[in-house]
Design an enzyme around this catalytic site. Structure first.
Site, short mmCIF file in Angstrom:
data_model
loop_
_atom_site.label_atom_id
_atom_site.label_comp_id
_atom_site.label_asym_id
_atom_site.label_seq_id
_atom_site.Cartn_x
_atom_site.Cartn_y
_atom_site.Cartn_z
NE ARG A 52 6.61 14.37 -13.44
CZ ARG A 52 5.71 13.83 -12.73
NH1 ARG A 52 4.95 14.86 -11.93
NH2 ARG A 52 5.54 12.69 -12.97
CE LYS A 215 -3.82 -4.66 -5.88
NZ LYS A 215 -4.91 -3.70 -6.22
N GLY A 371 6.77 4.48 -11.89
CA GLY A 371 7.20 5.12 -10.59
C GLY A 371 8.29 4.64 -9.81
N GLY A 394 2.19 5.48 -15.75
CA GLY A 394 0.73 5.07 -16.57
C GLY A 394 0.65 5.13 -17.93
P1 AMP Z 1 3.57 -1.58 -8.22
O1 AMP Z 1 2.74 -0.03 -8.03
O2 AMP Z 1 2.34 -2.45 -8.70
O3 AMP Z 1 4.85 -1.56 -9.25
O4 AMP Z 1 4.01 -2.14 -6.78
C1 AMP Z 1 5.15 -1.16 -6.03
C2 AMP Z 1 5.05 -1.66 -4.79
O5 AMP Z 1 5.08 -3.05 -4.49
C3 AMP Z 1 5.97 -1.09 -3.77
O6 AMP Z 1 5.43 -0.20 -3.07
C4 AMP Z 1 6.52 -2.45 -2.90
O7 AMP Z 1 6.56 -2.01 -1.71
C5 AMP Z 1 5.49 -3.39 -3.20
N1 AMP Z 1 6.02 -4.55 -3.16
C6 AMP Z 1 7.04 -5.00 -4.03
N2 AMP Z 1 7.48 -6.38 -3.63
C7 AMP Z 1 6.47 -6.75 -2.66
C8 AMP Z 1 6.09 -7.89 -1.79
N3 AMP Z 1 7.04 -9.06 -2.08
N4 AMP Z 1 5.05 -7.98 -0.96
C9 AMP Z 1 4.51 -6.78 -1.03
N5 AMP Z 1 4.65 -5.80 -1.54
C10 AMP Z 1 5.52 -5.51 -2.40
#
Ligand code: AMP
Length: 415
Positions: A52, A215, A371, A394
């Site tokens: 950074r 999610k 991230g 974000g």
């Molecule tokens: P996000 O912050 O929404 O981009 O989610 C990232 C997180 O999603 C990471 O920590 C991953 O471990 C988790 N992740 C990715 N694929 C899966 C999955 N199939 N089941 C549960 N968690 C997941």
């Protein structure tokens, strides 16, 4: 857009002018610069990742080379209501001195008599780093009087902290009011905007967006905004299982947002109406628990047995996704394809990272943001094999969702 010191832009039905760092002269000026020095420190309070700081160097160097002086301000960590040594920006000074090759002055408080005195004495070529902005609650509250004190003694405001551009904080947004004609983006924000605008407004076809992560609820808005623009939408990660269940598949114990099943169906319908091809995983690597020593099996993604959860995309899916990615001309990637933090569930994410690098080598423009996808690109040592890695998770998501970021609007003149 880039010609002349002022750029004429149209926004909110008014013409305004905007300065551009490429042809601005800082000669004899004191610039107050919002940088993102929110860097990790090790146990000895030394900077453990200087990326950074490196990101802010082009702007700092330009100010120095023009014959100006720079007052740098940033936050570091999440202090609670006052000064705490472990969040002091003083710890960043040695690394900044090393990288800039210059002596760096430091003010123990970002506002007040000491900071103002040092600002007054600054000579061309001087750098002053102010103490952590978030030692004052007024920073996050967007307090105007506090912003005025930060502005005091300076001639021009530069915002080069993309990671906080979606926050209406004193140093990212409100301070711009004190520089109605002398405000501009630094090189880092300029290149972030250029990359995102290229993807959103000027993309070569086929344009493929790859969305993953936990999610679907976090990504609905960006998917909605992208559906009118992309040719292909690849979905992976935990969010894929909400779509698969919505279509009637069996997902066992995989991640699922029950209250988003209708929404997932609407997205699938809307994609069809807009001629966007949606790709969902056809096979999954499942675990019997969310853990490094989980037992694994591989099934069709819509036939995951009870007691098992889909934690990565399988080989067939990897092949299909890689082939779509490698024949694309524009790529946007946000979110991992699986639980990439655990080695045995990281293959899908690494394969996507490699396919994006392959496509880039063949001339595609690729933007990576968020991230976890950035971490995956770095883990695979591919950061210099993609077109642009965004510094703002974000902020990038919000921009891609079509939102107006307060820190961007404040400079463009439509705050
Ligand atoms: P996000 O912050 O929404 O981009 O989610 C990232 C997180 O999603 C990471 O920590 C991953 O471990 C988790 N992740 C990715 N694929 C899966 C999955 N199939 N089941 C549960 N968690 C997941």
């Amino acid at each position: 857009m880039n010609s002349g010191i002022h750029m004429a832009c149209q926004g909110n039905n008014k013409i305004f002018s905007m300065r551009n760092i490429n042809n601005y002269s800082f000669d004899g000026k004191k610039a107050i610069v919002r940088v993102d020095f929110n860097v990790p420190l090790n146990d000895d309070l030394q900077v453990s990742d200087n990326n950074r700081i490196k990101g802010a160097l082009p702007t700092i160097n330009k100010i120095m080379e023009d014959g100006g002086s720079a007052v740098l301000m940033s936050h570091l960590g999440r202090p609670k209501g006052g000064p705490e040594d472990k969040f002091s920006l003083r710890h960043v000074v040695p690394e900044l001195e090393k990288l800039s090759g210059r002596k760096v002055l430091f003010a123990d408080d970002c506002i007040g008599d000491e900071a103002l005195e040092i600002k007054k004495r600054l000579k061309p070529g001087d750098i002053l780093l102010l103490e952590n902005l978030r030692f004052h609650d007024e920073e996050k509250n967007g307090d105007e009087a506090f912003a005025g004190k930060l502005a005091e003694g300076c001639d021009v405001y530069v915002n080069d902290a993309f990671g906080t551009a979606h926050r209406a904080h004193a140093s990212t947004t409100i301070i711009a009011r004190f520089f109605p004609d002398e405000k501009l983006f630094g090189f880092l924000i300029n290149s972030e905007l250029e990359s995102m605008d290229k993807v959103i407004h000027d993309s070569a076809s086929p344009f493929t967006a790859i969305m993953g992560g936990a999610k679907v609820s976090d990504k609905i808005q960006i998917i909605d905004n992208l559906l009118g623009r992309v040719d292909n939408l690849i979905i992976g990660g935990g969010m894929a299982y909400t779509f698969i269940k919505a279509r009637g598949g069996r997902i066992g114990n995989s991640l699922c947002e029950e209250d988003k099943l209708d929404m997932a169906l609407k997205i699938l319908e809307s994609a069809e109406e807009k001629n966007v091809k949606i790709y969902l995983p056809s096979d999954s690597v499942n675990g019997d628990k969310f853990d490094a020593d989980a037992k694994t099996n591989v099934t069709a993604s819509d036939a995951v047995e009870d007691g098992w959860m889909g934690l990565d995309i399988g080989e067939d899916t990897i092949r299909e996704y890689s082939s779509v990615i490698e024949s694309s001309k524009t790529l946007l990637w946000n979110g991992p394809m699986g639980v990439f933090e655990i080695e045995k569930f990281s293959k899908g994410t690494s394969a996507v990272a490699k396919a994006i690098a392959e496509a880039t080598a063949k001339g595609a423009f690729s933007l990576i943001g968020g991230g976890d996808s950035v971490a995956a690109i770095n883990k695979n040592k591919l950061a210099d094999k993609v077109s642009y890695v965004s510094t703002g998770g974000g902020a990038m998501l919000e921009y891609m969702e079509g939102k107006v970021l307060p820190g961007i609007a404040a400079i463009r003149g439509d705050e």
